[in-house]
Design a protein around this motif. Structure first.
Motif, PDB file in Angstrom:
ATOM      1  N   SER A   1       1.142  -1.156   0.126  1.00 34.31           N
ATOM      2  CA  SER A   1       0.264   0.039   0.366  1.00 34.31           C
ATOM      3  C   SER A   1       0.856   1.261   0.042  1.00 34.31           C
ATOM      4  O   SER A   1       0.435   2.753  -0.821  1.00 34.31           O
ATOM      5  N   ARG A   2       1.724   1.224   0.557  1.00 31.57           N
ATOM      6  CA  ARG A   2       3.009   2.493   0.597  1.00 31.57           C
ATOM      7  C   ARG A   2       3.747   3.430  -1.416  1.00 31.57           C
ATOM      8  O   ARG A   2       3.793   3.730  -0.885  1.00 31.57           O
ATOM      9  N   HIS A   3       3.773   1.744  -1.554  1.00 28.88           N
ATOM     10  CA  HIS A   3       4.039   2.583  -3.056  1.00 28.88           C
ATOM     11  C   HIS A   3       3.535   2.884  -4.378  1.00 28.88           C
ATOM     12  O   HIS A   3       3.302   2.365  -5.062  1.00 28.88           O
ATOM     13  N   ILE A   4       1.462   2.667  -3.673  1.00 30.93           N
ATOM     14  CA  ILE A   4       1.027   3.104  -4.756  1.00 30.93           C
ATOM     15  C   ILE A   4       1.482   4.398  -5.245  1.00 30.93           C
ATOM     16  O   ILE A   4       1.026   4.992  -4.434  1.00 30.93           O
ATOM     17  N   ARG A   5       0.953   4.397  -6.441  1.00 31.68           N
ATOM     18  CA  ARG A   5       1.128   6.068  -6.664  1.00 31.68           C
ATOM     19  C   ARG A   5       0.488   7.046  -7.351  1.00 31.68           C
ATOM     20  O   ARG A   5      -0.565   6.043  -7.950  1.00 31.68           O
ATOM     21  N   LEU A   6       0.027   7.841  -6.363  1.00 24.34           N
ATOM     22  CA  LEU A   6      -1.227   8.359  -7.288  1.00 24.34           C
ATOM     23  C   LEU A   6      -0.907   9.981  -8.235  1.00 24.34           C
ATOM     24  O   LEU A   6       0.394  10.410  -7.543  1.00 24.34           O
ATOM     25  N   TYR A   7      -1.830  10.626  -8.055  1.00 24.77           N
ATOM     26  CA  TYR A   7      -2.147  12.151  -8.792  1.00 24.77           C
ATOM     27  C   TYR A   7      -3.245  12.560  -8.343  1.00 24.77           C
ATOM     28  O   TYR A   7      -4.348  12.065  -8.056  1.00 24.77           O
ATOM     29  N   TYR A   8      -2.276  13.556  -6.985  1.00 24.74           N
ATOM     30  CA  TYR A   8      -4.217  13.899  -6.399  1.00 24.74           C
ATOM     31  C   TYR A   8      -3.456  15.599  -5.661  1.00 24.74           C
ATOM     32  O   TYR A   8      -2.317  16.309  -5.616  1.00 24.74           O
ATOM     33  N   THR A   9      -4.315  16.109  -5.594  1.00 24.27           N
ATOM     34  CA  THR A   9      -4.425  17.073  -5.379  1.00 24.27           C
ATOM     35  C   THR A   9      -5.356  17.503  -3.976  1.00 24.27           C
ATOM     36  O   THR A   9      -6.070  17.141  -3.716  1.00 24.27           O
ATOM     37  N   TRP A  10      -4.626  17.942  -2.640  1.00 26.57           N
ATOM     38  CA  TRP A  10      -4.581  18.520  -1.287  1.00 26.57           C
ATOM     39  C   TRP A  10      -4.801  19.447  -0.810  1.00 26.57           C
ATOM     40  O   TRP A  10      -3.897  20.395  -1.110  1.00 26.57           O
ATOM     41  N   ASP A  11      -6.534  19.766  -0.190  1.00 25.34           N
ATOM     42  CA  ASP A  11      -6.507  21.239   0.245  1.00 25.34           C
ATOM     43  C   ASP A  11      -6.569  20.960   1.612  1.00 25.34           C
ATOM     44  O   ASP A  11      -6.903  20.207   1.759  1.00 25.34           O
ATOM     45  N   LYS A  12      -5.670  21.791   1.941  1.00 24.65           N
ATOM     46  CA  LYS A  12      -5.491  22.085   3.421  1.00 24.65           C
ATOM     47  C   LYS A  12      -6.144  22.508   3.823  1.00 24.65           C
ATOM     48  O   LYS A  12      -6.107  22.488   5.426  1.00 24.65           O
ATOM     49  N   GLN A  13      -7.286  22.822   3.357  1.00 26.29           N
ATOM     50  CA  GLN A  13      -8.310  23.780   4.615  1.00 26.29           C
ATOM     51  C   GLN A  13      -9.242  22.492   4.906  1.00 26.29           C
ATOM     52  O   GLN A  13     -10.239  23.004   5.699  1.00 26.29           O
ATOM     53  N   ALA A  14      -9.613  21.556   4.217  1.00 26.68           N
ATOM     54  CA  ALA A  14     -10.332  20.393   4.117  1.00 26.68           C
ATOM     55  C   ALA A  14      -9.900  19.470   5.389  1.00 26.68           C
ATOM     56  O   ALA A  14      -8.635  19.626   6.165  1.00 26.68           O
ATOM     57  N   THR A  15     -10.770  18.956   5.795  1.00 23.37           N
ATOM     58  CA  THR A  15     -10.759  17.834   7.565  1.00 23.37           C
ATOM     59  C   THR A  15     -10.090  17.246   7.058  1.00 23.37           C
ATOM     60  O   THR A  15      -9.904  16.542   5.983  1.00 23.37           O
ATOM     61  N   VAL A  16      -9.819  16.378   8.669  1.00 25.41           N
ATOM     62  CA  VAL A  16      -8.636  15.165   7.392  1.00 25.41           C
ATOM     63  C   VAL A  16      -9.934  14.242   7.616  1.00 25.41           C
ATOM     64  O   VAL A  16      -9.543  13.306   6.719  1.00 25.41           O
ATOM     65  N   ASP A  17     -10.998  14.204   8.029  1.00 31.52           N
ATOM     66  CA  ASP A  17     -11.899  13.184   7.169  1.00 31.52           C
ATOM     67  C   ASP A  17     -12.857  13.009   6.043  1.00 31.52           C
ATOM     68  O   ASP A  17     -12.738  12.242   5.846  1.00 31.52           O
TER      69      ASP A  17
END
Length: 190
Positions: free
Chosen positions: A150-166
């Motif tokens: 699971s550690r090595h799954i490669r992704l394209y991801y955009t993380w919005d830091k204003q979102a909650t952890v949930d």
């Protein structure tokens, strides 16, 4: 046989029999050019009988070359901008680490109790462990992996830091190969 009837036969072949198709094909006359004569005319440079190339041939050739150069220039321009865009993606691992540390520095509030104005963080072809490492540091949680793969799954991801952890967990769970659950201050990746 009229042309309208032939068109109807082509559009709705299920309505006609094989004999009707044979009759239609027998009535159609297709002129067959003499390939030998055309080849001799081409070799001798006879423009009248070799085809309809005429005097526009050099103009077409130049236009085709110009269009080709334009296309290649556009592709090169796009490749340059994709390779050197400001998304933070770089081919050198040391630069990636440097960029991540800069992102972590901007994530901390300038004044206690004040929310920082942060832009979304873009990850391009990045391992899940690296992404969740940044997420865990930001939300002050621990990440536990049930499977090493699971550690090595490669992704394209955009993380919005204003979102909650949930919200972040819900977004990750939309990926097919990832399932994350939260247990207090732990993110469990299965």
């Amino acid at each position: 046989m009229k042309k309208e009837e032939q068109i109807r036969m082509l559009l709705h072949p299920e309505r006609y029999t094989d004999e009707q198709f044979d009759q239609m094909l027998d009535e159609v006359e297709v002129p067959v050019p003499d390939a030998g004569e055309a080849w001799r005319a081409f070799r001798n440079g006879d423009k009248e009988t070799a085809g309809n190339r005429g005097s526009f041939y050099p103009v077409r050739k130049i236009a085709a070359m110009f269009i080709g150069v334009l296309m290649l220039s556009g592709i090169a321009y796009a490749a340059y901008h994709v390779a050197y865009s400001t998304t933070g993606k770089s081919s050198a691992p040391s630069q990636q680490t440097e960029i991540r540390s800069q992102r972590r520095q901007t994530a901390a509030p300038a004044v206690a109790g004040e929310e920082p104005q942060t832009a979304p963080v873009v990850y391009e072809d990045t391992e899940l462990a690296a992404i969740l490492g940044d997420v865990a540091a930001y939300y002050q949680v621990e990440v536990v992996y049930r499977q090493e793969a699971s550690r090595h799954i490669r992704l394209y991801y955009t993380w919005d830091k204003q979102a909650t952890v949930d919200d972040v967990i819900d977004t990750f769970n939309k990926f097919e190969r990832i399932h994350i659950t939260r247990d207090n201050k732990k993110l469990i990746v299965e």
